[in-house]
Design an enzyme around this catalytic site. Structure first.
Site, short mmCIF file in Angstrom:
data_model
loop_
_atom_site.label_atom_id
_atom_site.label_comp_id
_atom_site.label_asym_id
_atom_site.label_seq_id
_atom_site.Cartn_x
_atom_site.Cartn_y
_atom_site.Cartn_z
N GLU A 36 -53.15 -0.75 -58.84
CA GLU A 36 -54.91 0.22 -59.34
C GLU A 36 -56.03 -0.44 -58.69
O GLU A 36 -57.19 0.06 -58.07
CB GLU A 36 -55.19 -0.53 -60.86
CG GLU A 36 -54.89 0.14 -62.17
CD GLU A 36 -53.20 -0.26 -62.66
OE1 GLU A 36 -53.20 -1.81 -61.71
OE2 GLU A 36 -52.77 0.39 -62.77
N HIS A 68 -55.81 -1.62 -74.56
CA HIS A 68 -55.61 0.40 -74.29
C HIS A 68 -56.93 1.17 -74.92
O HIS A 68 -56.72 2.12 -75.35
CB HIS A 68 -54.17 1.22 -74.32
CG HIS A 68 -53.07 0.23 -73.47
ND1 HIS A 68 -52.68 -1.27 -74.02
CD2 HIS A 68 -52.36 1.44 -72.83
CE1 HIS A 68 -52.40 -1.30 -72.73
NE2 HIS A 68 -51.68 0.11 -71.92
C1 TPP Z 1 -51.99 -2.45 -65.16
C2 TPP Z 1 -51.13 -1.52 -65.76
N1 TPP Z 1 -51.52 0.13 -65.29
C3 TPP Z 1 -50.81 0.59 -65.88
C4 TPP Z 1 -50.15 0.37 -66.92
C5 TPP Z 1 -49.67 1.97 -67.98
N2 TPP Z 1 -48.15 1.54 -67.54
C6 TPP Z 1 -47.42 0.59 -69.04
S1 TPP Z 1 -46.03 1.00 -68.49
C7 TPP Z 1 -46.22 2.15 -67.13
C8 TPP Z 1 -44.88 1.85 -66.53
C9 TPP Z 1 -44.49 0.59 -66.28
O1 TPP Z 1 -43.81 0.67 -65.67
P1 TPP Z 1 -42.20 -0.40 -65.92
O2 TPP Z 1 -43.20 -2.35 -65.09
O3 TPP Z 1 -41.05 -0.13 -64.87
O4 TPP Z 1 -41.85 -0.73 -67.13
P2 TPP Z 1 -40.99 -0.01 -68.11
O5 TPP Z 1 -42.16 0.47 -68.23
O6 TPP Z 1 -40.17 0.45 -66.99
O7 TPP Z 1 -40.35 -1.50 -68.85
C10 TPP Z 1 -47.30 1.92 -66.95
C11 TPP Z 1 -47.52 3.08 -65.81
C12 TPP Z 1 -50.37 -0.50 -67.64
N3 TPP Z 1 -49.94 -0.61 -68.77
N4 TPP Z 1 -50.72 -1.72 -67.41
#
Ligand code: TPP
Ligand code: TPP
Ligand code: MG
Ligand code: MG
Lengths: 322, 326, 322, 326
Positions: free
Chosen positions: D60, D129
């Protein structure tokens, strides 16, 4: 550090926990589909070997910090599925009194310092847990789970660096499940492996097959042992896959069915089961019984949770401050 | 009683807390041999060693998270963020983690940590080293926000903050560091959440925070010569806000001026004015509630512009005269 | 990419600019000591070769993003010392109308998008400049300067990753001057070189002697050339030293005089001067004349600046919004 | 006129801006093939390609800085931050860089960028959220803050935001995405900084923002049945705030209720109440200024607790009755 392979009893225990996680996640999915869950949730179906292999390498008084995709970590660390389910349903007697829900389930007494709604949000906190362990000289270890997507957050960088320079007893476990929501890991970073980043902090890094609970467990045991012995942090990448969409709003346009099927063919539960039955450690019937036990435990948890009271809105303002 | 500078008072509180409680430790950028950017932690490294007076890399998010993780697992960290501006790098850890952990986890955890930080303009450090962001934190349930205006308050409130079981943002003002005042030697905490009437008066209530308190007191002295009796109140804690004391005074005088350095719009004075306007005191007000806050600009470098950007003693005198005339 | 060494004319130009920076910094120091400067400042004495070697590799329409220790970058990118000095004195006709001062001098027209009071604060912005160049297809390049301390900020990590995956025309130039305020680089990271971190992003990294303007220039020319040709970003570390304290409040208790003296013995200006006089490219007298010219230019800048008006407080609210 | 959902209205503004001006581009996490977490950018990738509808890693701070750097050098980026909560990771870039660059550089640069972000509670997404942090940004000179409450406003204000030469924080509300309303097809911007009287009335002024506007309108409808004529005003832009329109209405009705979802203390309602309390309208007020803001808690997960944490239609009806009785 070479570590002994898990014995049969441990392996059966791991199978049992993986089955429990799977049953929990499938039930969660079903409840959501029925409209009985408010909010969103992130299922770890397919990733069970990571949670279980890592947590099996921990002591009861060790800590974990989990993620938004945290049901598996929580169960693997020994949480009571009843209290988890109660939290999932937003009940007063759930782990967080219904205030947290899926994305914030914590079992502080059991050493789970909480799921986290913020990608990479737990990583800086893990350094403090590590520092506190080091200062209190308790010989504990802290595991911080995170996803491949989290490895591109600034918090990842700062936290790993801090842990490295202070030799903190923290194991950073990356669940590389190929995607961060819709973003394939290969478009989000130009290195092959998340563990390639360990060198930037002067810490050991390793990548293991996250669909093989034995491989995960061995690597975790080694990293945890090093941390406990004062050898500092490790970046451990477990290559895995999530079978379902990112969350409920996901139409999965970023991947094909074939890909999903190919990964499902490597299912960590089927794999361990096959190994144990092939070894003669379990009969097919015994293995089926384990699966049935897991389902029963989750059914029991659900019944328990359903019978629990909702929080009283009059208690809304409690626990903002200590 | 002994006279200490505000910086010395902060240091004394830190020293006593470190000596009293082995769970207390300090961390921050250059707080060790350098003694902190404003010399506040000078000497503590020698006294307590590098484990408890811990220099960190420049990683504001991680060191904030580090304090959180340590606090959740039994320690009582006191973190220094070198300038309040840099807290912008740690907002996620502070606001989404530290402030919420207890509530999200249903009361099963607590986060006893203090984040100390120097705030404010007046040193010629320009827009990125002069912020007064306390209102942001006062908007966040789960945090406490403290802003001492004197040496005695600095010591007593810091001791109370360190003993508090919640995350506390402790805002020190750069221009106050060298101001002097009497400070008791014993480690006596001053309770959080309690405003102090710094000067009593019946004609008009001036509610001032941080560096504006001495300015308001100086203005009150001048106004007294004109026969205007100014009551000067320092809320001292901005969250929780001791609205009762403020409202009682407003009710008594019927005239209110709120003085603060932060940008006027949505600075702490907005909340104070709103609290009074929604209270019983409303019926006793004889004039509109005047807010004297910072101008709607980033802090400029040039010395004259910088001074013009925030309320000065003359501005307070002027505002009080206006509200008396209304 | 091998690049041609700078020709003599270029070398003399670099010497001239290094001398100008040194004269500016010494004058700044003097003004501060006399109490004529409000605020703080961060001098780049000793680091002149980095600013000059890098900026000499740029086109006039290329961009730089500078740091709190930014006077040298600004002059090397071609700023007018008069307008810089006017800004330094907080005058209405300075580069930033007296609003910015030492820590925010920007020469936007000249491609200097500003010094920055926030450690690593310019690095994310650099990715946007790079992306804008890529989208506008102008063939420009952006250089982002930062210190060794900045390499531990999350912003460093995120920015380098972004530049790498999108192959942005950005050169990240780390001025490793051994300390971040009082923090020695070896206590702040467990890797030998900041450039060791390049591999974590799959980008080329290099470390050069930052006291040797020719070495800096060659490495920068190569990195800039790659960026301009669409080859993506580079992490270029220049090993250097700041002769003075971090800022005016610094009692320098974290380092010894011997260390400072040892580095001073490698002075980049003396070195280039010696080389040029040894080569016969300059006589001693010519070299002295260059130094005198630089001092004169700074004296002129100061006279100019002193004669300039202060901003009118009535204009306080101008330029908050466009 | 055509009826569009709020989400469709946002999308239409984006599409028209992308089509009209090649300097405009979108960036954010999962805005491409995924269509954004709330489906707002659905289809735009196909229409405009991956260079102009650019998926980013989860970074971000860097993507915010990326927007800034692009804006300063001639582009007009529209950044999506997936949930407003995550803006906490980009505060330094937004507040110390984007908001200040122009001023610090003496007016020689400008930062024409828009940061779109979904805010608010009501979806069961719990404390990390569900944030409503707009007051923080409204405290910052150099930023503009916009919060549309209807489809038409969403489109018109977004077009104006994209054409604005300053950094604009554009706050969308998750619960509004599926609400429907008439929206003109042509790309007609609605000027920033202008409040709208959404319903006229003489008895009491209800100033509401974002999702509270439809709730206030529904409450007004019910109160009309009781003979109470409520004037509902939506400031629409929170910085700069159109205080004139608000003050004029307060002066007319003499009774004011301010309704907002964010935490009550130091939410936008604090500023609105303070503006009225310091204005000429003060002399016309017949009752204390009532603020109806969010409770002083992180947003809880449980559905009933979540609903209890922020003002609902019933609460507005109740507050208006109280202020009428005062
Ligand atoms: C700081 C932040 N940015 C964006 C999000 C929205 N978001 C939640 S999970 C996710 C993907 C996360 O990917 P990863 O770290 O690979 O974990 P996975 O979901 O694949 O287990 C996103 C973009 C968030 N919760 N927190
Ligand atoms: C985010 C942030 N944290 C801390 C500071 C205070 N500070 C200013 S310069 C500095 C040291 C920077 O070290 P380095 O990046 O190595 O640059 P150098 O000063 O050595 O040129 C610090 C801690 C700051 N300006 N910004
Ligand atoms: Mg992933
Ligand atoms: Mg340095």
């Amino acid at each position: 550090m070479r570590v002994a392979s898990p014995d049969l009893e441990q392996l059966v225990g791991m199978l049992r926990t993986m089955l429990l996680i799977r049953a929990f996640e499938e039930k969660a999915d079903e409840l959501f589909a029925l409209g009985r869950i408010h909010g969103t949730m992130h299922l770890s179906l397919g990733q069970e070997a990571v949670a279980v292999g890592v947590c099996a390498a921990l002591r009861a008084d060790d800590y974990i910090l989990s993620t938004h995709r945290g049901h598996g970590h929580c169960l693997a660390k020994g949480a009571d599925p009843r209290l988890m389910m109660a939290e999932f349903l937003g009940k007063e007697t759930g782990y967080c009194r219904g205030r947290g829900g899926s994305m914030h389930i914590a079992d502080v007494r059991g050493g789970n310092l909480g799921a986290n709604g913020i990608v990479a949000g737990g990583l800086p906190i893990a350094t403090g847990v590590g520092l506190s362990i080091q200062m209190r000289r308790t010989g504990q270890v802290c595991v911080a789970f995170f996803g491949d997507g989290a490895a591109n957050e600034g918090a990842f960088h700062e936290a790993l660096n801090l842990a490295a320079i202070w030799m903190l007893p923290v194991v950073f476990v990356c669940e590389n499940n190929q995607y961060a929501m819709s973003m394939p890991v290969r478009r989000a970073m130009r290195v092959e492996r998340v563990s390639d980043r360990a060198t930037a902090y002067g810490m050991p890094g390793a990548t293991v097959d996250g669909m093989d609970v034995v491989a995960v467990h061995e690597a975790a045991t080694s990293a945890v042992g090093r941390a406990r012995a004062g050898g500092g942090p490790t970046l451990l990448e477990c290559v895995t896959y999530r079978y379902r969409g990112h969350s409920k709003s996901d139409r999965q346009r970023y991947r094909g069915r074939d890909e999903v099927e190919a990964w499902r063919a490597r299912d960590p539960i089927a794999r361990l089961r096959a190994r144990l039955t092939a070894d003669g450690a379990l009969t097919e019937a015994e293995a089926d019984a384990l699966a049935a036990e897991a389902s029963a435990a989750i059914e029991d948890a659900l019944r328990f949770a359903e019978a629990q009271p909702e929080p009283d809105p009059a208690t809304l303002l409690q626990d903002v401050y200590a | 009683m002994r006279v200490l500078t505000y910086a010395e008072a902060v240091r004394e509180a830190l020293r006593q807390a470190l000596a009293d409680d082995e769970r207390v430790f300090l961390l921050g950028e250059d707080i060790g041999v350098y003694g902190g950017a404003f010399g506040v932690t000078e000497g503590l490294l020698t006294e307590f060693g590098p484990e408890r007076v811990r220099d960190t890399p420049i990683s504001e998010a991680a060191i904030t998270g580090c304090a959180i993780g340590a606090a959740v697992t039994g320690m009582r960290p006191v973190l220094e963020i070198q300038f309040m501006d840099f807290i912008t790098l740690a907002m996620e850890q502070l606001v989404l983690q530290a402030a919420k952990i207890r509530y999200m986890f249903g009361g099963t955890a607590r986060v006893p940590m203090v984040l100390r930080t120097p705030a404010g303009s007046g040193t010629g450090a320009a827009a990125q080293h002069s912020e007064s962001l306390e209102a942001w934190f006062a908007h966040v349930p789960g945090l406490k926000v403290v802003a001492p205006s004197s040496s005695a308050d600095a010591k007593g409130l810091l001791l109370a903050s360190i003993r508090d079981d919640n995350p506390v943002i402790f805002v020190e003002h750069k221009l106050l560091y060298r101001t002097r005042g009497e400070v008791p030697e014993a480690p006596v905490p001053i309770p959080l959440g309690v405003a102090e009437v710094k000067r009593a008066g019946d004609d008009v209530t001036v509610i001032a925070t941080s560096v504006m308190v001495p300015r308001a007191l100086a203005a009150a002295e001048r106004l007294a010569a004109d026969g205007v009796a100014v009551e000067v109140i320092d809320p001292r804690t901005l969250r929780p806000l001791d609205a009762e004391t403020l409202v009682a005074s407003a009710r008594k005088t019927g005239r209110v001026v709120v003085v603060y350095e932060a940008v006027k719009t949505l600075g702490i004075g907005a909340e104070i004015a709103a609290r009074i306007a929604e209270s019983e005191a409303f019926y006793h007000l004889r004039a509109p509630i005047v807010r004297l806050g910072g101008q709607e600009v980033p802090i400029p470098y040039n010395r004259r512009l910088e001074a013009a950007a925030v309320p000065q003693e003359d501005d307070i005198v002027e505002a009080v005269r206006q509200v008396m005339a209304a």
